[in-house]
Design an enzyme around this catalytic site. Sequence first.
Site, PDB file in Angstrom:
ATOM      1  N   TYR A 123      17.668 -41.493  24.062  1.00  0.00           N
ATOM      2  CA  TYR A 123      17.074 -40.157  24.150  1.00  0.00           C
ATOM      3  C   TYR A 123      16.340 -40.090  25.480  1.00  0.00           C
ATOM      4  O   TYR A 123      15.294 -40.695  25.641  1.00  0.00           O
ATOM      5  CB  TYR A 123      16.122 -39.948  22.977  1.00  0.00           C
ATOM      6  N   ASP A 137       3.710 -34.350  21.177  1.00  0.00           N
ATOM      7  CA  ASP A 137       4.287 -33.032  20.936  1.00  0.00           C
ATOM      8  C   ASP A 137       3.432 -31.895  21.460  1.00  0.00           C
ATOM      9  O   ASP A 137       2.212 -31.953  21.429  1.00  0.00           O
ATOM     10  CB  ASP A 137       4.525 -32.841  19.439  1.00  0.00           C
ATOM     11  N   GLU A 179      18.366 -34.105  14.099  1.00  0.00           N
ATOM     12  CA  GLU A 179      17.120 -34.868  14.149  1.00  0.00           C
ATOM     13  C   GLU A 179      16.123 -34.181  13.231  1.00  0.00           C
ATOM     14  O   GLU A 179      15.830 -33.001  13.395  1.00  0.00           O
ATOM     15  CB  GLU A 179      16.570 -34.939  15.576  1.00  0.00           C
TER      16      GLU A 179
END
Lengths: 270, 398
Positions: free
Chosen positions: A175, A60, A49
């Site tokens: 995911y 994040d 990735e």
Amino acid sequence: MNRIDRTFARLREQGRKALIPFVTAGFPSVETTRALLPALVRAGADLIELGIPFSDPMADGPTIQRASERALAQGMTLARVLDLVRDFRRTDADTPVVLMGYANPIEAMGEARFVEAAREAGVDGVLTVDYPPQEAEPFAARLREAGLHPIFLLAPTSRPERADEVARLGGGYVYYVSLTGVTGAGSLDVASVLARIPGLRERTGLPIAVGFGIRDAQTAAEIGAVADAVVIGSRLLETLEGASDADEACRRVESFLRPIRRTLDEGVTR
Amino acid sequence: MDYHYPDARGHFGPYGGVYVAETLVPALEALAQAYEEAKRDASFRAEFEDELKHYVGRPSPIYHAKRWSETLGGAQIYLKREDLNHTGAHKINNCIGQALLARRMGKPRVIAETGAGQHGVATATVAARYGMRCIVYMGEEDVHRQAANVYRMKLLGAEVVPVSSGSRTLKDALNEAMRDWVTNVHDTFYILGTVAGPHPYPEMVRDFQSVIGKECLWQMPELIGRQPDYVIACVGGGSNAIGIFYPYLEHESVRLIGVEAAGEGVETGRHAATLVAGRPGVLHGNRTYLLQDEHGQIRETHSISAGLDYPGVGPEHALLKDLGRAEYVAVTDDEALAAFHALCRYEGIIPALESSHALAYAAKLAPSLPRETVLLVNLSGRGDKDMHTVAERSGIRW
């Protein structure tokens, strides 16, 4: 056949689980990322990735925020991320590459232009963090037409029906975000992750990758015992901080990933 | 005007939506549902109105700035006095609404982002009022620029967390608040301060702020026997502007003008004029106009007013711009400062630097218009918090 499908089919035959490292393109430098991609494969990565840096990475944690800021300061752009993939493809025709990032840089390039450029560069899937399924239908269709997989996130908070949406629109793998938090957080509860996976399997035939908060070989093996793939990002980027040059960075990621690869393989046969 | 936005999925035409990571999707769905139920609940509406009346001090008056209008020598300027609200700005209207909703949803912890500190102060205020834990995220840069408001929030019992990522301003505070929310979603309510962000925030904040325009709709006829010709408001994220514009949308003879921050001048690149100089993209959970570079990275903005220093704008403003129902212009730091001083000297009112942008545009427009023309300016906040900035700019030490 898309490289992601091929890879998961091969691993399934071998009874192995996928190791998916995440690195931010251009961190700590463009040259380092260029050297890192093949080094990740040497260290046991089944799929890579590659993060597209963005100025406002809302999902994040501090590590990937810092990596993105640093990459942008080096002049990283989406076009250059694609150049890195193109370079990687010259020596590696098999390892799938998934781009992971936020919508705005893709939209600034133009969705159609991006999809064509990504296909041509040798990208296999795209995970756009801030395109949940309900906003991603046209983009996902465009990716599929080009033979690329749109990859979606599912979270501990997701209603079960969300998995149906992801199964309908997505490809490659699902995911599964292992915790309610940002990337790199340290409070992963393995038991609760493992408990969720059978339910997901009932709703999607796609392989299930687990990421956000996997920091060591032990956790990777525990997750790998049930999931199809583990993603390691923030912890990997931490090993890169302060590396003096590309060689040093490659040595560090190899010595970090190899034991995880080993434990992941042993864990499954045990 | 046939205007029914947003649609069920939070889209204002091509703008708005829910562009967030999956982890937040269920929280936003729950919020949207709770809000739908609350707004249909007469007791919720009654409590909201009661709080606005007795705690905030509404309705806020409309004041004819006669002396300033005469000096400008043209149209008559009327001021909607949101600066007279408790906590000194329009922000409290929305905070009351969201805090009542947080209580209804059983969330004991509230978080907020703030730029100038006005929304942070308003959130800290309602958190104290309703006995909730309060954490306010504020860019490090703004913590320095707005020291008085930081202290005010602490007095009210809030924890102020300086944000050192990115450009260390409002947009980064918003990122950090979102990260907190994603992590603590089980017990936390995010009181977002403007009409941006993912659905349902743009709609919900608009509805809570619409009290401003609704009051004007009956106050203006009482004052002058008719509605104004122009309604003018400053636009950062755009909550005070939507609050006064929205009830006027169907009054098509009323021109709506949103005033953005041109900073040192739009041509210099050091500005925050998103609708004037930006282009559409995706940030902070919604599709809207953004200030961005050619690669889609969000640009740093500049404005003398921390509350306008934001590279995005509410999606409904983006739609109103495209529809042509509202016009968007920009005035510079210097023009806003001149209007700030004028209002101090001619009317004895110290306006917030944000609101001074709306005043500055009114001052530009008024001389070219006949005396019968009426401009209604939303004086969205008072300027006490800006003393330091203005003094510094004028070379005065205090």
